[in-house]
Scaffold this motif. Structure first.
Motif, short mmCIF file in Angstrom:
data_model
loop_
_atom_site.label_atom_id
_atom_site.label_comp_id
_atom_site.label_asym_id
_atom_site.label_seq_id
_atom_site.Cartn_x
_atom_site.Cartn_y
_atom_site.Cartn_z
N UNK A 1 12.36 -0.06 13.05
CA UNK A 1 11.87 1.31 13.67
C UNK A 1 12.41 2.29 13.60
N UNK A 2 11.47 3.56 13.74
CA UNK A 2 10.45 3.85 14.73
C UNK A 2 8.94 3.38 13.10
N UNK A 3 8.11 2.99 14.47
CA UNK A 3 7.03 2.76 13.60
C UNK A 3 5.87 2.27 13.73
N UNK A 4 4.34 2.49 13.38
CA UNK A 4 3.10 1.66 15.04
C UNK A 4 2.69 0.53 14.66
N UNK A 5 2.11 -0.28 15.15
CA UNK A 5 1.49 -1.42 15.59
C UNK A 5 0.41 -1.16 15.05
N UNK A 6 -0.63 -1.41 14.66
CA UNK A 6 -2.15 -1.55 14.88
C UNK A 6 -2.68 -2.41 14.60
N UNK A 7 -3.82 -3.10 15.88
CA UNK A 7 -4.08 -4.34 15.29
C UNK A 7 -5.44 -3.53 15.58
N UNK A 8 -6.46 -4.24 14.36
CA UNK A 8 -7.98 -3.83 13.77
C UNK A 8 -9.08 -5.04 14.58
N UNK A 9 -10.15 -4.64 14.45
CA UNK A 9 -11.30 -5.70 15.11
C UNK A 9 -11.35 -7.37 14.25
N UNK A 10 -11.17 -6.54 12.92
CA UNK A 10 -10.94 -7.65 11.90
C UNK A 10 -9.99 -8.67 12.09
N UNK A 11 -8.91 -8.71 12.56
CA UNK A 11 -7.86 -9.14 12.68
C UNK A 11 -6.57 -8.81 11.61
N UNK A 12 -6.68 -7.54 11.49
CA UNK A 12 -5.96 -6.81 10.29
C UNK A 12 -4.89 -6.33 11.53
N UNK B 1 3.03 0.63 10.03
CA UNK B 1 3.39 2.27 9.48
C UNK B 1 4.29 3.09 10.25
N UNK B 2 5.64 2.76 9.56
CA UNK B 2 7.35 4.05 9.48
C UNK B 2 6.71 5.70 9.47
N UNK B 3 7.78 6.12 9.50
CA UNK B 3 7.52 7.81 9.17
C UNK B 3 7.24 7.97 7.79
N UNK B 4 8.23 7.39 6.90
CA UNK B 4 7.70 8.05 5.20
C UNK B 4 6.39 7.08 4.66
N UNK B 5 5.35 6.79 5.33
CA UNK B 5 3.78 6.21 5.36
C UNK B 5 3.96 4.82 4.84
N UNK B 6 4.95 4.04 3.88
CA UNK B 6 5.36 2.59 4.12
C UNK B 6 4.55 1.76 4.72
N UNK B 7 3.45 0.70 4.27
CA UNK B 7 3.10 -0.38 5.67
C UNK B 7 2.70 -1.76 5.06
N UNK B 8 2.96 -2.20 6.48
CA UNK B 8 2.89 -3.93 5.93
C UNK B 8 1.32 -4.00 6.41
N UNK B 9 0.74 -5.19 5.66
CA UNK B 9 -0.38 -5.29 6.32
C UNK B 9 -0.53 -6.78 6.64
N UNK B 10 -0.55 -7.37 7.53
CA UNK B 10 -1.12 -8.84 7.98
C UNK B 10 -1.91 -8.96 8.36
N UNK B 11 -2.74 -9.93 7.32
CA UNK B 11 -4.17 -10.74 7.73
C UNK B 11 -4.17 -11.55 8.41
N UNK B 12 -5.01 -11.93 10.40
CA UNK B 12 -4.77 -13.46 10.06
C UNK B 12 -5.96 -13.38 10.17
#
Length: 220
Positions: free
Chosen positions: A52-63, A67-78
């Motif tokens: 943290x601090x970071x934000x979590x967005x759950x997409x309709x495509x199960x993804x 993302x943190x404040x530096x713009x780094x992303x962790x993408x989890x594909x279910x």
């Protein structure tokens, strides 16, 4: 805390890139906003995570996109969710210190000048969402300082102080907050990690704090 067990793949995009191919994994989403991905080995260490601090967005495509404040992303594909539950854990009281650590805290709070001339105490056991900071004080310049005290200073103590600092620095009334890792003995690996994170280290002399003279022979 949210616990998700799923067959998933994980991609990290930031200062470097990393890919975890599809496999069953445990995903932890904590109240502090952190997200970590675990396998059924490596003890407590995650395969990948976002602090943290970071934000979590759950997409309709199960993804999931974290993302943190530096713009780094962790993408989890279910691919398949096997379990998904949430649990309210409340505020953790933290580790109960042994007698020496508790006494070190008490003594240092009464003798803040040990850390530097002009240092003052704000409060012992300053509360945060993940447990109390041992000592919150101010240095001679008036800057806020969080002090974590251990009998033996190891890497996990530095990690603990790092988490406290992340939370404390969100408070505009306190920020910027510096960190001091204080212990009777500090392991070299802990010193390296502390230095990398901008945390100062201070070795405590228990007998000196108690006002006991060193009984070793000295030459004057």
């Amino acid at each position: 805390m949210r616990l998700v067990i799923a067959r998933c793949s994980v991609d990290y995009a930031g200062r470097l890139t990393a890919h975890l191919p599809s496999a069953p994994r445990l995903i932890l989403v904590k109240a502090d906003g952190s997200v970590s991905v675990h396998a059924d080995d490596r003890a407590y260490k995650p395969l990948n995570w976002m602090s943290p601090p970071c934000t979590l967005k759950e997409g309709d495509d199960q993804r999931w996109t974290v993302e943190n404040k530096a713009g780094e992303k962790l993408i989890i594909t279910m691919e398949e969710v096997l379990h998904d539950s949430s649990h309210e854990l409340g505020v953790d009281p933290g580790l109960i210190k042994d007698g020496v650590e508790a006494h070190l805290q008490e003594l240092l709070a009464d003798r803040m000048e040990t850390l530097g001339e002009g240092w003052t105490l704000i409060r012992r056991e300053y509360p945060t969402a993940i447990g109390p900071v041992d000592i919150l004080g101010r240095d001679a310049d008036g800057a806020t300082v969080a002090v974590e005290i251990k009998r033996r200073g190891e890497i996990d103590g530095v990690e603990q102080l790092t988490r406290y600092l992340e939370l404390l620095n969100r408070d505009p009334h306190l920020a910027p907050v510096k960190g001091v890792f204080a212990a009777q003995e500090i392991k070299p690996q802990a010193r390296v990690l502390a230095s990398d994170r901008g945390i100062a280290c201070h070795t405590l002399d228990y007998d000196a704090l108690r006002g006991i003279e060193d009984d070793k022979l000295r030459l004057f």
